[in-house]
Design a protein around this motif. Sequence first.
Motif, mmCIF file in Angstrom:
data_model
loop_
_atom_site.group_PDB
_atom_site.id
_atom_site.type_symbol
_atom_site.label_atom_id
_atom_site.label_comp_id
_atom_site.label_asym_id
_atom_site.label_seq_id
_atom_site.Cartn_x
_atom_site.Cartn_y
_atom_site.Cartn_z
ATOM 1 N N MET A 142 0.822 -1.198 0.000
ATOM 2 C CA MET A 142 0.000 0.000 0.000
ATOM 3 C C MET A 142 0.865 1.261 0.000
ATOM 4 S SD MET A 142 -3.080 -0.869 2.690
ATOM 5 C CE MET A 142 -1.956 -1.335 4.036
ATOM 6 N N LEU A 143 0.257 2.384 -0.319
ATOM 7 C CA LEU A 143 0.957 3.666 -0.274
ATOM 8 C C LEU A 143 1.268 4.066 1.161
ATOM 9 C CD1 LEU A 143 -1.214 5.603 -2.898
ATOM 10 C CD2 LEU A 143 0.929 4.366 -3.285
ATOM 11 N N TYR A 159 -10.608 -1.430 -2.229
ATOM 12 C CA TYR A 159 -10.439 -0.184 -1.488
ATOM 13 C C TYR A 159 -10.063 -0.452 -0.032
ATOM 14 C CZ TYR A 159 -12.548 2.521 -5.278
ATOM 15 O OH TYR A 159 -12.806 3.122 -6.488
ATOM 16 N N VAL A 160 -9.117 0.330 0.499
ATOM 17 C CA VAL A 160 -8.824 0.357 1.935
ATOM 18 C C VAL A 160 -9.045 1.781 2.411
ATOM 19 C CG1 VAL A 160 -7.255 -1.594 1.882
ATOM 20 C CG2 VAL A 160 -6.350 0.697 1.542
ATOM 21 N N ILE A 161 -9.667 1.908 3.598
ATOM 22 C CA ILE A 161 -10.183 3.207 4.026
ATOM 23 C C ILE A 161 -9.895 3.420 5.504
ATOM 24 C CG2 ILE A 161 -12.286 4.596 4.249
ATOM 25 C CD1 ILE A 161 -13.440 2.741 1.968
ATOM 26 N N TYR A 176 -6.533 -0.695 -4.829
ATOM 27 C CA TYR A 176 -5.616 -1.599 -5.531
ATOM 28 C C TYR A 176 -6.304 -2.144 -6.765
ATOM 29 C CZ TYR A 176 -2.823 -5.805 -6.467
ATOM 30 O OH TYR A 176 -2.073 -6.788 -7.055
ATOM 31 N N ASP A 177 -5.589 -2.122 -7.878
ATOM 32 C CA ASP A 177 -6.085 -2.678 -9.132
ATOM 33 C C ASP A 177 -5.269 -3.929 -9.439
ATOM 34 O OD1 ASP A 177 -6.806 -3.306 -11.741
ATOM 35 O OD2 ASP A 177 -6.934 -1.212 -12.372
ATOM 36 N N ARG A 178 -5.914 -5.090 -9.430
ATOM 37 C CA ARG A 178 -5.195 -6.351 -9.639
ATOM 38 C C ARG A 178 -4.647 -6.474 -11.057
ATOM 39 N NH1 ARG A 178 -9.364 -10.852 -11.078
ATOM 40 N NH2 ARG A 178 -11.271 -9.691 -11.500
ATOM 41 N N ARG A 179 -5.194 -5.695 -11.984
ATOM 42 C CA ARG A 179 -4.712 -5.769 -13.367
ATOM 43 C C ARG A 179 -3.343 -5.103 -13.521
ATOM 44 N NH1 ARG A 179 -10.447 -3.454 -15.183
ATOM 45 N NH2 ARG A 179 -9.891 -2.282 -13.307
ATOM 46 N N TRP A 183 -1.241 0.426 -6.340
ATOM 47 C CA TRP A 183 -2.151 1.142 -5.458
ATOM 48 C C TRP A 183 -2.259 2.598 -5.912
ATOM 49 C CZ3 TRP A 183 -4.875 -1.140 -1.464
ATOM 50 C CH2 TRP A 183 -4.484 -2.435 -1.106
ATOM 51 N N TYR A 184 -3.447 3.173 -5.744
ATOM 52 C CA TYR A 184 -3.701 4.548 -6.158
ATOM 53 C C TYR A 184 -4.467 5.278 -5.055
ATOM 54 C CZ TYR A 184 -2.827 2.294 -10.680
ATOM 55 O OH TYR A 184 -2.297 1.562 -11.706
ATOM 56 N N GLY A 185 -4.132 6.547 -4.835
ATOM 57 C CA GLY A 185 -4.840 7.338 -3.842
ATOM 58 C C GLY A 185 -6.208 7.778 -4.338
ATOM 59 N N VAL A 186 -7.143 7.946 -3.416
ATOM 60 C CA VAL A 186 -8.481 8.447 -3.744
ATOM 61 C C VAL A 186 -8.841 9.562 -2.766
ATOM 62 C CG1 VAL A 186 -9.248 6.244 -4.705
ATOM 63 C CG2 VAL A 186 -9.654 6.712 -2.308
ATOM 64 N N HIS A 187 -9.992 10.169 -2.990
ATOM 65 C CA HIS A 187 -10.487 11.268 -2.161
ATOM 66 C C HIS A 187 -10.538 10.856 -0.687
ATOM 67 C CE1 HIS A 187 -13.229 14.414 -0.748
ATOM 68 N NE2 HIS A 187 -13.011 15.041 -1.893
#
Length: 219
Positions: A142-143, A159-161, A176-179, A183-187
Amino acid sequence: MNDKRCKVSTAILENKIYAMGGFDGHFHLKSAECYDPETNQWDLIAPMNKIRSHAKATTLNGKIYICGGFDAEEHLSTAEVYNPNTDQWSMIAPMLKQCGDVGVIAYGDLVYAVGGFDGVNILSSAEAYNPANNSWNEIASMLRPRSSFGIEVLEDLLYVIGGFSGFVTTFEAEYYDRRTNEWYGVHNMNIHRRALECCILPGLRNVRDYAPSRDKNST
């Protein structure tokens, strides 16, 4: 329920709610039970092989998987699977990391174990279990490290929150995108939260009226 439980693991399988392990205020538990909404009744099922609180559980292909946790002496790397047809728990391969307050979720055809606390450090690492060959494999970290967070799968993204970073309770979220194995940040959430749970509510007609836009310039 039949037992008092905090730090309990829960899962839904075949229209029943399962509650496993936890802490009753005096002892860490390995007992488990399930709730049938048609009878409004909790029934005990076979106990787990290991005592565990602070674990997490998920369902995949008609079975329940529970991973990690704390047994009053150490944080666990062990994991097990429950077959409701036989009312039997079976040990599976241990995780690569020992951890409690871990995030566990079925995503695609695998069971993912993300973050958690190993007794010394808050983790950012993540791994995936393949039932076909009974093995765990490390995936991208994770980030941010986090334990005691919410986890869900939405639109084929994991999603982890929120959670605890080791220093503060956070309002940060990522997916996280398994493809891409990235990992990418979101709002961020509006409120800092730890020890939270997440769920999916499909079919809400007015959800767009209350959700922040993915594009700040979008109408």
